[in-house]
Write a protein that holds these residues in place. Sequence first.
Motif, mmCIF file in Angstrom:
data_model
loop_
_atom_site.group_PDB
_atom_site.id
_atom_site.type_symbol
_atom_site.label_atom_id
_atom_site.label_comp_id
_atom_site.label_asym_id
_atom_site.label_seq_id
_atom_site.Cartn_x
_atom_site.Cartn_y
_atom_site.Cartn_z
ATOM 1 N N CYS A 1 4.299 -4.408 -3.594
ATOM 2 C CA CYS A 1 3.295 -3.360 -3.430
ATOM 3 C C CYS A 1 1.984 -4.070 -3.182
ATOM 4 C CB CYS A 1 3.204 -2.513 -4.695
ATOM 5 S SG CYS A 1 1.774 -1.393 -4.749
ATOM 6 N N SER A 2 1.282 -3.687 -2.129
ATOM 7 C CA SER A 2 0.026 -4.374 -1.831
ATOM 8 C C SER A 2 -1.172 -3.613 -2.396
ATOM 9 C CB SER A 2 -0.123 -4.581 -0.325
ATOM 10 O OG SER A 2 -0.023 -3.335 0.336
ATOM 11 N N GLU A 3 -0.894 -2.633 -3.277
ATOM 12 C CA GLU A 3 -1.981 -1.900 -3.934
ATOM 13 C C GLU A 3 -2.938 -1.334 -2.892
ATOM 14 O OE1 GLU A 3 -3.484 -4.805 -6.721
ATOM 15 O OE2 GLU A 3 -1.679 -4.694 -7.948
ATOM 16 N N CYS A 4 -2.362 -0.782 -1.829
ATOM 17 C CA CYS A 4 -3.175 -0.378 -0.686
ATOM 18 C C CYS A 4 -3.688 1.055 -0.800
ATOM 19 C CB CYS A 4 -2.372 -0.511 0.595
ATOM 20 S SG CYS A 4 -1.187 0.835 0.819
ATOM 21 N N ARG A 5 -3.139 1.841 -1.728
ATOM 22 C CA ARG A 5 -3.566 3.204 -2.015
ATOM 23 C C ARG A 5 -3.221 4.221 -0.925
ATOM 24 N NH1 ARG A 5 -9.211 4.137 -4.169
ATOM 25 N NH2 ARG A 5 -8.256 4.699 -6.126
ATOM 26 N N ARG A 6 -2.382 3.863 0.021
ATOM 27 C CA ARG A 6 -2.056 4.843 1.053
ATOM 28 C C ARG A 6 -1.340 6.033 0.421
ATOM 29 N NH1 ARG A 6 1.441 6.237 5.564
ATOM 30 N NH2 ARG A 6 0.061 6.724 7.298
ATOM 31 N N CYS A 7 -0.457 5.750 -0.509
ATOM 32 C CA CYS A 7 0.285 6.834 -1.154
ATOM 33 C C CYS A 7 -0.659 7.811 -1.844
ATOM 34 C CB CYS A 7 1.286 6.253 -2.145
ATOM 35 S SG CYS A 7 0.647 4.910 -3.155
ATOM 36 N N PRO B 1 6.742 4.972 -2.975
ATOM 37 C CA PRO B 1 5.747 4.986 -4.059
ATOM 38 C C PRO B 1 6.230 5.652 -5.341
ATOM 39 C CG PRO B 1 4.690 5.387 -1.969
ATOM 40 C CD PRO B 1 6.161 5.324 -1.683
ATOM 41 N N ARG C 1 8.647 3.516 -7.142
ATOM 42 C CA ARG C 1 7.959 2.371 -7.754
ATOM 43 C C ARG C 1 7.307 2.820 -9.066
ATOM 44 N NH1 ARG C 1 6.983 -1.608 -4.443
ATOM 45 N NH2 ARG C 1 6.253 -0.471 -2.624
ATOM 46 N N LYS D 1 5.410 7.213 2.877
ATOM 47 C CA LYS D 1 4.047 6.795 3.188
ATOM 48 C C LYS D 1 3.795 5.305 3.012
ATOM 49 C CE LYS D 1 2.807 10.994 4.153
ATOM 50 N NZ LYS D 1 4.158 11.564 4.272
ATOM 51 N N CYS D 2 4.723 4.613 2.383
ATOM 52 C CA CYS D 2 4.486 3.191 2.094
ATOM 53 C C CYS D 2 5.050 2.324 3.212
ATOM 54 C CB CYS D 2 5.134 2.818 0.764
ATOM 55 S SG CYS D 2 4.957 1.066 0.350
ATOM 56 N N HIS D 3 4.207 1.403 3.696
ATOM 57 C CA HIS D 3 4.666 0.506 4.766
ATOM 58 C C HIS D 3 5.840 -0.354 4.325
ATOM 59 C CE1 HIS D 3 1.532 -1.244 2.321
ATOM 60 N NE2 HIS D 3 2.030 -2.429 2.569
ATOM 61 N N TYR D 4 5.918 -0.676 3.033
ATOM 62 C CA TYR D 4 7.065 -1.496 2.597
ATOM 63 C C TYR D 4 8.355 -0.694 2.637
ATOM 64 C CZ TYR D 4 3.731 -5.058 1.282
ATOM 65 O OH TYR D 4 2.743 -5.988 1.326
ATOM 66 N N THR E 1 -0.338 4.688 -6.729
ATOM 67 C CA THR E 1 0.665 3.735 -7.197
ATOM 68 C C THR E 1 0.042 2.378 -7.481
ATOM 69 O OG1 THR E 1 2.178 4.907 -5.748
ATOM 70 C CG2 THR E 1 3.017 2.898 -6.762
ATOM 71 N N ALA E 2 -1.049 2.062 -6.782
ATOM 72 C CA ALA E 2 -1.719 0.790 -7.036
ATOM 73 C C ALA E 2 -2.108 0.664 -8.507
ATOM 74 C CB ALA E 2 -2.963 0.663 -6.162
HETATM 75 S S1 SF4 Z 1 -0.194 1.334 -3.029
HETATM 76 FE FE1 SF4 Z 1 1.380 2.841 -2.446
HETATM 77 S S2 SF4 Z 1 1.576 2.735 -0.202
HETATM 78 FE FE2 SF4 Z 1 0.439 0.911 -0.878
HETATM 79 S S3 SF4 Z 1 1.982 -0.701 -1.108
HETATM 80 FE FE3 SF4 Z 1 1.772 0.255 -3.127
HETATM 81 S S4 SF4 Z 1 3.282 1.903 -3.172
HETATM 82 FE FE4 SF4 Z 1 3.072 1.278 -1.023
#
Ligand code: SF4
Lengths: 511, 245
Positions: free
Chosen positions: A147-153, A101, A104, A87-90, A163-164
């Motif tokens: 990690c861009s703390e985007c909360r998609r996970c 995620p 991480r 699910k993580c773009h990275y 994960t954010a």
């Molecule tokens: S918050 Fe989750 S999906 Fe978003 S960058 Fe971090 S690990 Fe990846």
Amino acid sequence: MAAAQFEVPKLSDTAYTTVPKIQEGSMAHVKTFPAVKASQEFLGYPFELADDWKERVIERMGQSLKKYRSLRVFMDACVHCGACTDKCHYFLGTADPKNMPVARQDLMRKIYRRYFTLPGKIAPWLVGAEDLTKDTLNDWFTYYHQCSECRRCSVYCPYGIDTAEITMAGREILNYAGMGQKYSSEILNKVQKIGNNLGLPGPALEDTLLGLEEDIEADTGVAVKMPLNVKGAEILLITPSADFFSEPHVESLIGYAKVFHAAGASWTLSSHASEAGNFGLFNGNYETMRTVAMRIRDAALELGVKRIIVGECGHAWRVAYAFWNTLTGIGYGGNDPFSIELQSKLDSRYKQPMHICEYTWDLIQQGVLKFDKSLNDHRTVTFHDSCNVARGSRMGDEPGGQFTIPRNIIRAVVNNYQDMAAETIGEGTFCCGGGGGVLTDDLIEARVKGALPRMNAYNAVAQENGVNFLALICAICKAQFTKVVPYYGFDMSQVGGVHQLVSTAIKLEQD
Amino acid sequence: MSALTVFYIGLYYVAAIILIGGLAYRVYEYASTPAPLNIPTTPAPITKLGVRFRMFREIAFFESLFKSNKWIWVFGYLFHVGLALVLLRHIRYFQEPVWFWVELIQPFGMYASLAMIAGLAGLWARRFLVDRVRYISTPSDHLILVLLIAIGLSGMTMTFVAHTDIIALKTFALGLVTFDWHPLPSDGPLLVHLFLVALLMIIFPISKLLHVPGVFFSPTRNQVDNPRERRHLAPWAAALDKDNG
Ligand code: SF4
Ligand code: HEM
Ligand code: SF4
């Protein structure tokens, strides 16, 4: 475009990004620059590891586990089901398994298990627990800055494990141990010393605004004002400082000013609080986040405003919407002297704080604003849901208003609009790849690769529907995409703000 | 009474104390750790009732998992629903007379155990076949699946192959609850089954089985999206306001 020092991922033939086979260590070399002494000391952190670094890491981790239920529960609850792994773009863009995620999280979880749980103390090999070493911290430093703390996970985890939250806690522990990130550290210095992330001092801001006023008048023949530090104004606009002089951000600032002008509103900017962004969020330090946000409360009290409106910025809107009330009392429902002092002065007919899109959409519905949509006919527009707005906030009265309101505005000002593939927008939106404190040149490889899923979705509508404009409501998204879309063969002029579209189409009365 | 019976009686009291005490302690820990900020994953419900509904969907249907991965959902759901039915079926060993609805679900028990094993097998296969899941799996992830499969298979042996003296077993089980102890039938599959179940009870509060209390305490799922209307303030955070006057 500068020649890339790395291989830029290939766009796929569809809107979707295929899940890669894992390639261990493929992003281990991408490290952000460490923070320097002066800026870390200002924030109250050591700038390098001291002899007692191990104790400091464990001590801070123990404190965070007691302060944050999220961290406490998330450390225990994960069942390693693997639902978040793709699910993580990275991860999708880099194939490095430590960018999954759960992996991480496990970077911290293995230390948690070793030092804070019974099985990890007696049988570490069984439960994936590991001793804390400098390698651990290096891994944290590398992957908590990918990690861009985007909360998609968090959307896709059966327990909502975000994960954010773990990345934030990880960065806070790293800072406390003596491993800060240069980029965020410097920004947190500038905003606290000068008032904004770019370090633009008051007089320079005043000049910039005057210049913009002249430009607008030359362009439209209408004297649209950009007031600064006006006591007794009704509305205080808090906007990311990039709006004052970065392209394309400034086009949206012009858009807000035109909207205020057309509505006949009394508004002002503040030089003391000339920043909506709040990197305290990214570093996971509540006190820093609060100190930065307090400038806005102070400005509101000082100027005596009745409403606070926030410009186009993703994480800033999350902090404003979800945290300002808690941090500074900007909101409603406080019953303590601290929050009553402010809340009694705000106009309770309006949401506090309010997003500029909520404001503009209200005016459109009331018929106050008039547009000539055909002025945007050279554009076919799509809208990118910024992660912090999509998954960390709301607009309007209904859940999901953060998706409908910006789109409603766009449809009111352009004729040609096309959404990207359903799985890549709304709550499942892919991050631009530059959020959460990674918008720095030292992380360009992660940024370009992390943008892949969004670029695939954009490419699909560009090819099939002739989309040529990516509309945004986030300063970080704007900066990230202008830098990154050229790597994928698009022109940076395709990137812009929602209020840039408003600005193009709005009809102003000649006075 | 045989040493074997005494051992199992002791084992079950210890296991029950660890399970109940351990879980109570975890719940206390989670509940007493403050959630200083409003962090529901949005779009989130804006009322308490809405949040209850969201939690219900998570627990009854694994809603987020369904959005996320259909294979894990299918296997995970087969396993959990199977497990739930099997557990409910076990209630009959601990009561006399047996509740009406417990009688009613007895016939489903057989299918439920098959579903449970099939689900567990699917989940285990993923740990070998999917490279991403293989990467994150620890020995304990494998062992807990082995443990549950072993519990299931030893139980099914008694249902399908070698029947145990159910009357004697029930007398033993009722005795545990009423502190009026009776001998345990000493069949191999039963002893294995009971031992593994006790083991599961013991590791419950110190393993990833903590996802059971955890799911109820996850702030991203159980918070109401109302930060503009309500001031969320943790005690340690409220202290900061005092300094600011
Ligand atoms: S918050 Fe989750 S999906 Fe978003 S960058 Fe971090 S690990 Fe990846
Ligand atoms: C409130 C009740 C429960 C809920 C909502 C719940 C939910 C879940 C979910 C969503 C998963 C992830 C998907 C999967 O792998 O199946 C999971 C995994 C798991 N659950 Fe539960 N569960 C509950 C109760 C239990 C109980 C009582 C047990 C065992 C005694 C259990 C054992 C497991 C195990 C072992 C896994 C990991 C499976 C794997 O290795 O992939 N769960 N649970
Ligand atoms: S989806 Fe949640 S429970 Fe499953 S592996 Fe990822 S973080 Fe763990």
